[in-house]
Design a protein around this motif. Structure first.
Motif, short mmCIF file in Angstrom:
data_model
loop_
_atom_site.label_atom_id
_atom_site.label_comp_id
_atom_site.label_asym_id
_atom_site.label_seq_id
_atom_site.Cartn_x
_atom_site.Cartn_y
_atom_site.Cartn_z
N UNK B 113 55.78 30.91 69.79
CA UNK B 113 56.67 31.96 69.31
C UNK B 113 56.50 33.22 70.14
N UNK B 122 50.58 41.57 70.70
CA UNK B 122 49.47 41.46 71.63
C UNK B 122 48.18 41.60 70.85
N UNK B 128 44.11 38.44 80.59
CA UNK B 128 43.54 37.11 80.79
C UNK B 128 43.09 36.51 79.46
N UNK B 129 42.40 37.33 78.65
CA UNK B 129 41.90 36.84 77.36
C UNK B 129 43.06 36.45 76.44
N UNK B 130 44.14 37.23 76.52
CA UNK B 130 45.31 36.97 75.67
C UNK B 130 45.89 35.57 75.94
N UNK B 132 44.24 33.08 77.68
CA UNK B 132 43.22 32.05 77.53
C UNK B 132 43.00 31.66 76.07
N UNK B 133 43.23 32.61 75.16
CA UNK B 133 43.06 32.32 73.73
C UNK B 133 43.89 31.09 73.32
N UNK B 134 45.13 31.02 73.81
CA UNK B 134 46.01 29.91 73.46
C UNK B 134 45.43 28.60 73.98
N UNK B 178 53.32 37.95 76.73
CA UNK B 178 53.54 37.17 75.50
C UNK B 178 54.21 35.84 75.84
N UNK B 181 51.59 33.61 77.33
CA UNK B 181 50.74 33.06 76.28
C UNK B 181 51.46 31.93 75.54
#
Lengths: 276, 599
Positions: B113, B122, B128-130, B132-134, B178, B181
């Motif tokens: 989404x 966000x 990068x962390x945003x 990589x979380x997915x 976004x 991600x």
């Protein structure tokens, strides 16, 4: 693309590239919590003062926290510390009377306890600043997930909340502006209203905004599959023997300071709080 | 479903099953009898909606504000009835997963989404962390994560942002992150809820092109979007929602040909091509016949004075002595900034510099600039809310802020409208009369006792504007007053701002919508990095492609065409208002509608 931990650069200047930043964050958090707890029962002025000085030195050297930042933190803490000092000085009555200020007698016991509590405030505050300035939040949360078994949804909810808290001051200012300008009697250029009513309305607005943001952040985290099942960790935070040794070393130092007070006779415990 | 295609479709009607896993592993979308009701709402937000999207196809969802578009996406993402409170009936199969039963975590296995608000969606500190979380949540092995994150960022044209902090990024950059991600988890279905709504024109076109590209590729995509000229190419299929019900669903060219006129006349955003066809243009934009037709349209409105004379006697209720409503010289606006966290030194920085303004009563000044160019700060400075340098002289100033909720002070809509008049010391009967008049003028009748926080986005915006202009201020400042509104709401707002000016106020409008400024603005100020880059009569500025380009702005197709005409060009305002009038006339005289679909 390297395997180094998110948000930390080995060569970065300042606190985020320091030895304390490389320390395993879970061990660091645990060590600093214990080091802070160690003074909770101490009431003499010397022990917390020595620990406070040690914490400031550690921040400046091991933590590479800029001197200006340390100084500003001390100033902010001093305000709180002074009020703790005055309250204890004026309200306690124990030992020799050193001075009489109006109706209040200042006693030696009160002076010792007040100084001790003031120094404790500075010490605990400095330790907190040390933790906050040298710790990358993502790394801390990854480490808590890995090493303290904290569930991932909890750790990432904390991180999202952390980001949201950073945005709140701007939101607060925008809300106060938007509400102030509604008043037809307002003089342009006058400061934003600070009446309890105005601040109450702004607080409610901030609450609504925070709930809305939290809702969207929750939707974002869930629709990205957080908490859906087994997950991997992109940049595991290492836990080495050295991390634990450093923690033990720090605690031994704190213990040594307390023991030195016992040895030297100046250490005082909670008994000093009850006169008689 | 509309089965008879009148316009050639790029895609075959049902490419469906061929080459795609059948049965429950189907990567398409199957919605049956979906009804969604929010707590305490009078009627369901979605009412018995059924639709199918074959695997790999893209679906555009259009409709008026409040027609249930975002609710449909929320239901497809599994959040309604799970994360957010709502009664959900019927089924929605997303790539074979029943998301109405399974909720967001089941949906996340197959769908991603992208929400409207770049900042609120966000979650983490670094780009990068945003992303990589997915990948971590999808249990991608750690060794493969860096490469997969880099690939997703590259797909979203955000490779250069990998090492940035999210707090430093613009809205357009955040939306690309976004999207990265969302794509990182290699979803079978991408859901995008007005991904360009909060962006400046150039960022909107970039993000719109990205989403259009993904939609045209192999990923099944559902896009809710207002700004249809920025979404390129348009998804192959379109679903039209009206009051929570399906009005039409089918190949986009067919749906637009058959229902475009009804949508445009009803106040929905449609592509410029459809708008022109509705108004009766002889051909698409760019053909000589249409050029002539547009010129003629502008001339037909020639009976009206182009801009009301600010000094015309009797034009103003407010301050009949005329003169300037607002006057600023060398205006600087400062903000307090802390660069390095709460312990760092607070610094006062000039965010806006060197602005000279002279706004006569009866005139509208448009302010444009890319996101972050200082437009909102300028308005706050003009309203005396931020510390300023230089000189500002202004009469009584009202400001309608960009996010209406921030300015609400009361428990009910009626109290909100009464707040200003009461503070100004009006008698109770006058206050009541003012509230009643505002409720009528701004279409808020029947909502007087509602909490302002429970209104729809469009209603909140109207309330905010009503409260701002309620006390007959000398200066009306409006910050993105048409954000998130449908076409009808935008035209209403334009009419209100123009009416305020005609009534003797000086009006300053900050907007990304250059066509809106073409309709209402007399002058336009272009801001770039907090400095004025250019200023002048609205039509000169809007015709100056180099100036707009330097400010990071872009015109839509209609303005671009108009600006390309040789001088003397017909008046832009008359052209736009003439087009609006032609669309409205088409609505009155019966629509060029061959289907007889229910209204």
């Amino acid at each position: 693309m390297s395997a180094r931990p998110a948000g930390t650069t080995a060569t970065a200047p300042g606190p985020r590239g320091s030895a304390l930043a490389r320390w395993n964050p879970t061990v660091k958090l645990g060590t600093l919590l214990l080091a802070g707890a160690a003074v909770m029962l101490v009431t003499d002025p010397v022990t917390p003062t020595v620990l406070w000085v040690a914490a400031v030195l550690a921040a400046l050297t091991l933590g590479r926290v800029p001197a200006g930042t340390v100084a500003r933190a001390q100033l902010a803490l001093a305000a709180f510390s002074v009020s703790v000092f005055s309250a204890n000085l004026l309200l306690r009555h124990d030992g020799d009377v050193l001075a009489v200020v109006g109706p209040v007698e200042v006693t030696s016991g009160a002076l010792a306890v007040a100084t001790s509590f003031a120094a404790r405030t500075l010490y605990l505050g400095t330790v907190s600043v040390l933790l906050l300035t040298t710790t990358d939040p993502v790394r801390l949360m990854v480490s808590l997930h890995q090493h303290a078994r904290l569930p991932a949804p909890t750790t990432y909810a904390v991180l999202a909340a952390h980001r949201m808290v950073e945005l709140l001051p701007a939101e607060w200012h925008a809300i106060r502006c938007a509400q102030a300008v509604r008043d037809p009697r307002r003089t342009p250029g006058s400061p934003l209203p600070r009446s309890p009513r105005a601040l109450g309305a702004a607080t409610f607005g901030l609450l609504v905004a925070a709930v809305r943001r939290a809702e969207r952040a929750t939707v974002a985290l869930e629709s990205r599959g957080l908490g859906a099942g087994p997950r991997t960790v992109a940049h595991p935070v290492p836990l080495r023997a050295g991390d634990v040794v450093a923690g033990a070393g720090a605690l031994v130092l704190v213990g040594a300071v307390v023991l030195a007070g016992w040895w030297g006779g100046w250490l005082a415990g909670p008994a000093a709080l009850t006169p008689g | 479903m509309t089965a008879h295609g009148t316009v050639g479709t790029a895609e075959p009607e049902e490419p469906a099953t061929a080459g795609v896993d059948a049965g429950h592993d189907d990567a398409g979308l199957d919605v049956t009898g979906l009804t969604v009701a929010y707590p305490r709402a009078a009627r369901p937000a979605l009412d018995d909606v059924s639709a199918r999207v074959p695997p790999g196809e893209a679906l555009l969802v259009v409709g008026l504000s409040g027609s249930g578009k975002s609710t449909l996406l929320g239901a497809l993402a599994g959040v309604l009835g799970h994360t957010l409170d709502a009664q959900v009936h019927g089924t929605a199969l997303v790539a074979g997963v029943d998301v109405t039963a399974g909720g967001p975590l089941d949906a996340a296995r197959v769908a991603a989404l992208v929400q409207q608000d770049p900042i609120a969606q966000t979650c983490l500190d670094t780009v990068r962390a945003e992303v990589e979380l997915v990948l971590e949540n999808h249990a991608v092995p750690a060794a493969r994560i860096p490469a997969a994150a880099a690939e997703a960022l590259a797909d979203a044209h955000a490779a250069g942002l990998a090492d940035r902090r999210t707090a430093e990024l613009s809205g357009g950059e955040l939306q690309r992150v976004a999207l990265a991600a969302a794509l990182a988890g290699r979803p079978r279905v991408l859901l995008a809820d007005e991904p360009t709504a909060m962006l400046d024109p150039r960022a909107a076109r970039e993000v719109g092109a990205l989403v259009g590209h993904v939609a045209a590729g192999g990923t099944t995509t559902v896009v809710v979007e207002h700004r249809l000229d920025t979404l390129a190419p348009l998804p192959a299929r379109t679903l039209v929602l009206s009051d929570g019900r399906v009005l039409a669903c089918g190949p986009t060219p067919d749906v637009l040909a058959e229902h475009g006129a009804r949508l445009a006349a009803g106040g929905c955003w449609v592509p410029t091509r459809t708008l022109l066809a509705t108004a009766g243009a002889p051909g698409p934009l760019g053909t000589p016949a249409t050029d002539d037709w547009l010129r003629d349209l502008a001339d037909r409105r020639g009976t009206q004075p182009e801009t009301p004379d600010p000094y015309r006697p009797g034009a103003r209720r407010r301050r009949p002595d005329g003169g300037f409503a607002l006057h600023a010289r060398g205006l600087r606006v400062r903000r307090t900034r802390r660069a390095g966290g709460p312990w760092s030194r607070a610094r006062r920085v000039d965010v806006v510099h060197g602005v000279d303004l002279s706004l006569p009563r009866g005139r509208v000044l448009g302010v444009v600039g890319a996101n972050g160019s200082g437009k909102s700060t300028l308005l706050r400075g003009l309203a005396g809310l931020e510390p300023t340098g230089g000189s500002v002289r202004a009469g009584r100033t009202a400001l309608a802020v960009q996010h209406p909720e921030q300015g609400f002070l009361c428990r009910t809509v009626a109290d909100e409208l009464a707040y200003g008049p009461r503070r100004a010391g009006l008698a109770d009967t006058d206050v009541e009369a003012a509230v009643a008049a505002a409720l009528r003028r701004f279409g808020l009748d029947g909502l007087a006792d509602r909490s302002p926080y429970r209104l729809s986005g469009g209603q909140q915006r109207r309330l905010s504007l009503a409260a701002a202009v309620g006390g007959d201020p000398d200066v009306v400042l409006a910050d993105e007053p048409t954000f998130g509104l449908d076409r009808a709401g935008t035209l209403d707002t334009a009419a209100i701002l123009r009416a305020e000016a005609d009534d003797g106020a000086g009006v300053v409008v900050v907007s990304h919508d250059l066509e809106l400024l073409g309709r209402v603005a007399d002058h336009v100020l272009v801001l770039h990095d907090g400095r004025p880059l250019g200023t002048g009569p609205a039509e000169d500025v809007l015709a100056d492609g180099e100036l707009l380009d330097a400010a990071g702005l872009e015109r839509g197709p209609l303005l671009e065409r108009w600006a390309g005409w040789p001088r003397p060009r017909p008046s832009l305002r008359r052209l736009l208002t003439g087009l609006d009038a032609a669309v409205a006339a088409a609505a009155r005289s019966g629509l060029p509608d061959r289907t007889g679909a229910p209204a």
